[in-house]
Design a protein around this motif. Structure first.
Motif, PDB file in Angstrom:
ATOM      1  N   THR A 231       0.868  -1.169   0.000  1.00  0.00           N
ATOM      2  CA  THR A 231       0.000   0.000   0.000  1.00  0.00           C
ATOM      3  C   THR A 231       0.905   1.219   0.000  1.00  0.00           C
ATOM      4  O   THR A 231       1.588   1.497   0.989  1.00  0.00           O
ATOM      5  N   LEU A 232       0.942   1.915  -1.118  1.00  0.00           N
ATOM      6  CA  LEU A 232       1.843   3.047  -1.303  1.00  0.00           C
ATOM      7  C   LEU A 232       1.146   4.329  -0.889  1.00  0.00           C
ATOM      8  O   LEU A 232       0.148   4.722  -1.501  1.00  0.00           O
ATOM      9  N   PRO A 233       1.635   5.010   0.155  1.00  0.00           N
ATOM     10  CA  PRO A 233       1.056   6.308   0.508  1.00  0.00           C
ATOM     11  C   PRO A 233       1.647   7.410  -0.373  1.00  0.00           C
ATOM     12  O   PRO A 233       2.868   7.532  -0.502  1.00  0.00           O
ATOM     13  N   VAL A 234       0.789   8.196  -0.991  1.00  0.00           N
ATOM     14  CA  VAL A 234       1.226   9.279  -1.877  1.00  0.00           C
ATOM     15  C   VAL A 234       0.566  10.571  -1.414  1.00  0.00           C
ATOM     16  O   VAL A 234      -0.652  10.622  -1.207  1.00  0.00           O
TER      17      VAL A 234
ATOM     18  N   VAL B  39      10.237   2.137  -0.325  1.00  0.00           N
ATOM     19  CA  VAL B  39      10.165   0.833   0.327  1.00  0.00           C
ATOM     20  C   VAL B  39       9.256   0.933   1.541  1.00  0.00           C
ATOM     21  O   VAL B  39       9.012   2.019   2.076  1.00  0.00           O
ATOM     22  N   ARG B  40       8.762  -0.215   1.939  1.00  0.00           N
ATOM     23  CA  ARG B  40       7.807  -0.277   3.052  1.00  0.00           C
ATOM     24  C   ARG B  40       8.408   0.344   4.311  1.00  0.00           C
ATOM     25  O   ARG B  40       9.536   0.042   4.689  1.00  0.00           O
TER      26      ARG B  40
ATOM     27  N   ILE C 150       6.211  -2.548  -6.061  1.00  0.00           N
ATOM     28  CA  ILE C 150       7.421  -1.721  -6.079  1.00  0.00           C
ATOM     29  C   ILE C 150       8.555  -2.478  -6.750  1.00  0.00           C
ATOM     30  O   ILE C 150       9.710  -2.046  -6.708  1.00  0.00           O
ATOM     31  N   TYR C 151       8.218  -3.607  -7.395  1.00  0.00           N
ATOM     32  CA  TYR C 151       9.234  -4.486  -7.954  1.00  0.00           C
ATOM     33  C   TYR C 151       9.303  -4.418  -9.475  1.00  0.00           C
ATOM     34  O   TYR C 151      10.281  -4.847 -10.066  1.00  0.00           O
ATOM     35  N   THR C 152       8.258  -3.969 -10.156  1.00  0.00           N
ATOM     36  CA  THR C 152       8.226  -4.044 -11.604  1.00  0.00           C
ATOM     37  C   THR C 152       9.247  -3.102 -12.230  1.00  0.00           C
ATOM     38  O   THR C 152       9.628  -2.082 -11.660  1.00  0.00           O
TER      39      THR C 152
ATOM     40  N   GLU D 201      22.507  13.038   7.349  1.00  0.00           N
ATOM     41  CA  GLU D 201      21.901  13.807   6.265  1.00  0.00           C
ATOM     42  C   GLU D 201      20.774  13.037   5.589  1.00  0.00           C
ATOM     43  O   GLU D 201      19.909  13.626   4.947  1.00  0.00           O
ATOM     44  N   ALA D 202      20.784  11.723   5.710  1.00  0.00           N
ATOM     45  CA  ALA D 202      19.982  10.856   4.848  1.00  0.00           C
ATOM     46  C   ALA D 202      18.529  10.752   5.318  1.00  0.00           C
ATOM     47  O   ALA D 202      18.150  11.187   6.410  1.00  0.00           O
ATOM     48  N   GLU D 203      17.727  10.125   4.460  1.00  0.00           N
ATOM     49  CA  GLU D 203      16.335   9.785   4.742  1.00  0.00           C
ATOM     50  C   GLU D 203      16.090   8.340   4.292  1.00  0.00           C
ATOM     51  O   GLU D 203      16.834   7.796   3.472  1.00  0.00           O
ATOM     52  N   GLY D 204      15.040   7.730   4.813  1.00  0.00           N
ATOM     53  CA  GLY D 204      14.609   6.427   4.325  1.00  0.00           C
ATOM     54  C   GLY D 204      15.446   5.272   4.854  1.00  0.00           C
ATOM     55  O   GLY D 204      16.160   5.382   5.852  1.00  0.00           O
ATOM     56  N   LEU D 205      15.363   4.137   4.154  1.00  0.00           N
ATOM     57  CA  LEU D 205      15.978   2.898   4.612  1.00  0.00           C
ATOM     58  C   LEU D 205      17.497   2.954   4.507  1.00  0.00           C
ATOM     59  O   LEU D 205      18.051   3.186   3.433  1.00  0.00           O
ATOM     60  N   HIS D 206      18.167   2.724   5.621  1.00  0.00           N
ATOM     61  CA  HIS D 206      19.624   2.633   5.686  1.00  0.00           C
ATOM     62  C   HIS D 206      19.994   1.462   6.591  1.00  0.00           C
ATOM     63  O   HIS D 206      19.132   0.836   7.215  1.00  0.00           O
ATOM     64  N   PHE D 207      21.299   1.204   6.673  1.00  0.00           N
ATOM     65  CA  PHE D 207      21.780   0.088   7.475  1.00  0.00           C
ATOM     66  C   PHE D 207      22.975   0.551   8.299  1.00  0.00           C
ATOM     67  O   PHE D 207      23.892   1.194   7.776  1.00  0.00           O
ATOM     68  N   LEU D 208      22.927   0.229   9.590  1.00  0.00           N
ATOM     69  CA  LEU D 208      24.022   0.535  10.501  1.00  0.00           C
ATOM     70  C   LEU D 208      24.921  -0.696  10.583  1.00  0.00           C
ATOM     71  O   LEU D 208      24.492  -1.762  11.033  1.00  0.00           O
TER      72      LEU D 208
END
Length: 743
Positions: free
Chosen positions: A133-136, A206-207, A181-183, A530-537
């Motif tokens: 479910t993509l929120p826009v 991404v979710r 979100i894969y196509t 500085e970043a936003e969204g999905l990241h990895f520590l």
């Protein structure tokens, strides 16, 4: 013994040679003439070509009965929110769907609760991931939320049908259910009477991330009536503009009337419109400030017919505009907006330096001049004659202020992106003027400043003009960085030293290079990101040590005072799983592929090696994650040269609720003896679960089959398909012999 003779040894002889006991239970074999997948996936049967696929759940690999297989075709008149399909079939209880195929179509596979799959071809197995479910959020040019906008998702290009759509609420928020979100193609469109038809191609989300934002420029619209060549109103026809893949288009009502919107206001008003009905395509030249009364010409068989505007009425005037500065020098920038004939509110826009005069029906009009750095000039004019008229407009310079920008600079002292001053009628990049310290003129109409960085993040400012002029200056400040904090501990909860880095995995699969390492000397860490969204520590004992843990971090959208508290993080946690490889699977270096629904694609596995102790080196695992065994690639000939030829099935695991997870490579094996009635077929395919493999005549050894009941399909070109039902033991082999009849 020659290889050909060896492949044709009786089944009992092979069982004796490999000295593995067979299962006593006899397999059940039946045959069907239904089309099943072949490698290459184009089955020719008589004069007709077919496609077939097995639709399965990408996580469990279970078939999805009643999944839909569609052939869709691009349309020149695709409407927002409308789905059109040329052909459709439903998957059977085993997940197989098939259709006669034509090469001019695209293929859509979908099922409720799953993300749709669209492409120009179809695989032998189509693995559907869970839908999202993509929120826009839709905002206008002043950054205000837009309610009532239709947002739609398309996965096959602008001419392809929409797969889902939703309308925005008072917050400007639309929830698009059933999105993939894969196509390869991921397009978003926005439709609203006051907006341009927004077209966002290849969005990345991404979710768990913040809603995807679309800021849409103002739009233009036109209303009118379409008639046939005899003057009869024509319903159910299409009227549109050739702006983007989507036109936009609309469908005429039963009385021939239409209201078409989505034109790009800043490029000028609408002067041409297209109509399509049956096989006829006509382009009409429009008269501004008048209803669009369109009458189709008689069809001539031409691909496109053109109808120029013409009128025998003498009540059309010609008006040109000349814009001068204080010295009488002609100004070429800016635009003139006309409204009328009053009391009608037809609106048009033309560049100030336009060489062609405006053609206006007789009546009274309002004209307003707009340009960066110049005052608004408003005037009324009365058009009462066909004689050409010239209107002279003389704007003055606007008062200015000093504009400062804070926190929007890179390492070399230059701006992180662009600074733009925007009104409804235009946008001006003022980055250079601000960097030089030059004064900035403030428009007399609604305006905003927009800061946009290299990642397309935006911050919008709508300052009070009078207050800014009184102060003589104003300040624009970029977002604060997000505070990321936490504590590194050992397995006993005591503070631990570590080296940390925040990295982002890009959609292409690569990790950003050279992330800055930060030390947690006493266990605690805190820094601004500085970043936003999905990241990895990533966590290491020291700079030279291998990564011991990877923790997903969802960073919020940049704002003021945003923070992420990660709590206590164990540097070297226990392994989340026990992996029993068994037998030959332990040879060589082993990697596990990982994907998490909503974060990556089933085809785009993120590969992580096991360390020297066999421990996982990838991100922290969660219920619902999928792991796949990845081994060093072996040449296909190496496997096929074994006697009998060997085929290894993929091994995947769907993780449950609680670790540690016990992962075991299935030890089931199948010895399949394939024979045919008649000439040897071009290819033979076996389908087991989510796997489809090419095999040969004679004996085939298939490994890593899940123990228990199995339903196996053996297909060959120009032959019927064998359906084999048998039980695969935990150890040892199951065996079956099939003879495929001619179709």
């Amino acid at each position: 013994m020659t290889p050909d003779r060896a492949r044709r040894l009786p089944l009992l002889a092979w069982l004796t040679l490999i000295a593995i006991p067979a299962v006593a239970q006899e397999p059940r074999v039946s045959y069907t003439s239904e089309v099943h997948p072949l490698r290459g996936n184009l089955a020719l049967h008589g004069e007709e070509s077919w496609i077939a696929t097995r639709v399965v759940d990408a996580r469990t690999k279970a078939p999805i009965p009643a999944a839909e297989l569609h052939l869709i075709v691009g349309s020149m008149t695709q409407l927002m929110g409308e789905f059109r399909s040329w052909r459709r079939s439903l998957a059977d209880t085993d997940g197989f769907a098939r259709l006669p195929f034509e090469h001019s179509y695209k293929v859509l596979v979908r099922a409720p609760g799953y993300a749709p799959w669209v492409d120009r071809y179809v695989n032998e197995v189509t693995e559907l991931a869970p839908s999202e479910t993509l929120p826009v959020v839709v905002r206008d040019w002043m950054d205000r939320p837009v309610s009532g906008a239709l947002v739609s998702f398309c996965a096959g290009g602008g001419g392809s049908p929409d797969l889902t759509s939703a309308r925005t609420d008072d917050r400007g928020l639309a929830l698009l259910e059933g999105v993939s979100i894969y196509t390869r193609i991921r397009d978003l469109y926005v439709s609203h009477p006051d907006l341009w038809i927004a077209y966002e191609e290849g969005f990345h989300w991404v979710r768990g991330e913040a809603p995807y934002e679309l800021r849409v420029p103002p739009g233009d619209s036109v209303s009118g009536v379409l008639c046939d060549p005899l003057g009869k109103p024509l319903g159910d026809a299409y009227v549109g503009l050739g702006l983007v893949h989507r036109g936009p288009w609309t469908r005429t009502n039963a009385d021939g009337s239409f209201h078409l919107f989505g034109g790009f206001w800043r490029r000028g008003s609408i002067t041409e419109i297209e109509a399509r009905h049956d096989m006829q395509h006509v382009r009409f030249e429009l008269l501004e400030h008048a209803p669009a009364l369109l009458r189709l010409p008689n069809a001539t068989g031409e691909r496109t017919q053109h109808v120029a505007w013409s009128s025998t009425s003498p009540s059309i005037g010609s008006v040109a505009f000349r814009v001068e500065d204080e010295t009488g020098e002609v100004l070429g920038d800016g635009c003139v907006v006309l409204v009328g004939p009053l009391p009608s509110r037809y609106e048009s826009r033309r560049d100030a330096d336009s060489a062609s005069p405006a053609r206006l029906p007789f009546g009274r009009y309002e004209a307003t001049y707009h340009a960066y750095g110049r005052s608004l000039v408003r005037t009324e004019l009365q058009v009462t004659s066909t004689a050409p008229a010239v209107i002279v407009l003389q704007p003055t310079r606007l008062p200015t202020v000093r504009v400062g920008v804070r926190g929007f600079f890179g390492a070399r002292g230059d701006f992180l992106g662009d600074v733009v001053l925007e009104t409804r009628h235009g946008a001006n990049d003022i980055s250079l003027e601000i960097s030089r310290g030059e004064p900035i003129a403030l428009p007399e109409e609604p305006f905003r400043f927009v800061l946009t960085d290299e990642h397309r993040r935006r911050r919008v400012f709508t300052p009070d003009r009078e207050a800014a002029l009184a102060a003589g200056s104003l300040e624009l400040e970029w977002f604060d960085r997000t505070l990321v904090s936490g504590r590194v501990v050992d397995r006993h909860g005591a503070p631990a030293r570590a080296c940390l880095a925040l990295v982002r995995r890009l959609p292409s699969g690569h990790v950003e290079e050279d992330p800055a390492m930060r030390a947690a000397t006493n266990g605690s860490f805190a820094w601004h990101a500085e970043a936003e969204g999905l990241h990895f520590l990533t966590m290491r004992r020291d700079e030279e040590a291998p990564i011991s843990r990877v923790v997903p971090v969802m960073l919020p959208r940049r704002g003021n005072g945003e923070s992420v508290e990660m709590g206590d993080l164990v540097l070297d946690p226990p392994s989340p799983f026990v992996l029993a490889l068994g037998g030959e699977a332990a040879r060589g270096e082993i990697e596990l592929g990982w994907w998490r629904p909503g974060w990556s694609t089933p085809e785009d596995l993120w590969a992580f090696p096991l360390d020297a102790q066999g421990r996982w080196t990838g991100p922290d695992l969660a219920p619902g994650d999928v792991l796949q065994l990845l081994e060093p690639e072996r040449e296909e000939n190496e496997l096929l040269d074994e006697q009998p030829p060997r085929h290894d099935l993929r091994v995947t695991w769907l993780l449950g609720e609680k670790p540690p997870y016990h992962l075991r490579v299935p030890a089931g094996e199948l010895l399949l003896d394939v024979r045919t009635a008649g000439p040897e077929p071009d290819q033979i395919t076996v389908a087991i679960g989510a796997e489809v493999a090419s095999i040969g005549l004679g004996l085939n050894r298939i490994r890593r089959v899940q123990p228990g009941p199995q339903r196996i399909f053996v297909s060959a070109s120009d032959h019927q398909t064998a359906i084999v039902e048998l039980d695969v033991p935990e150890t040892g082999q199951a065996s079956a012999t099939v003879t495929l009849p001619r179709r």
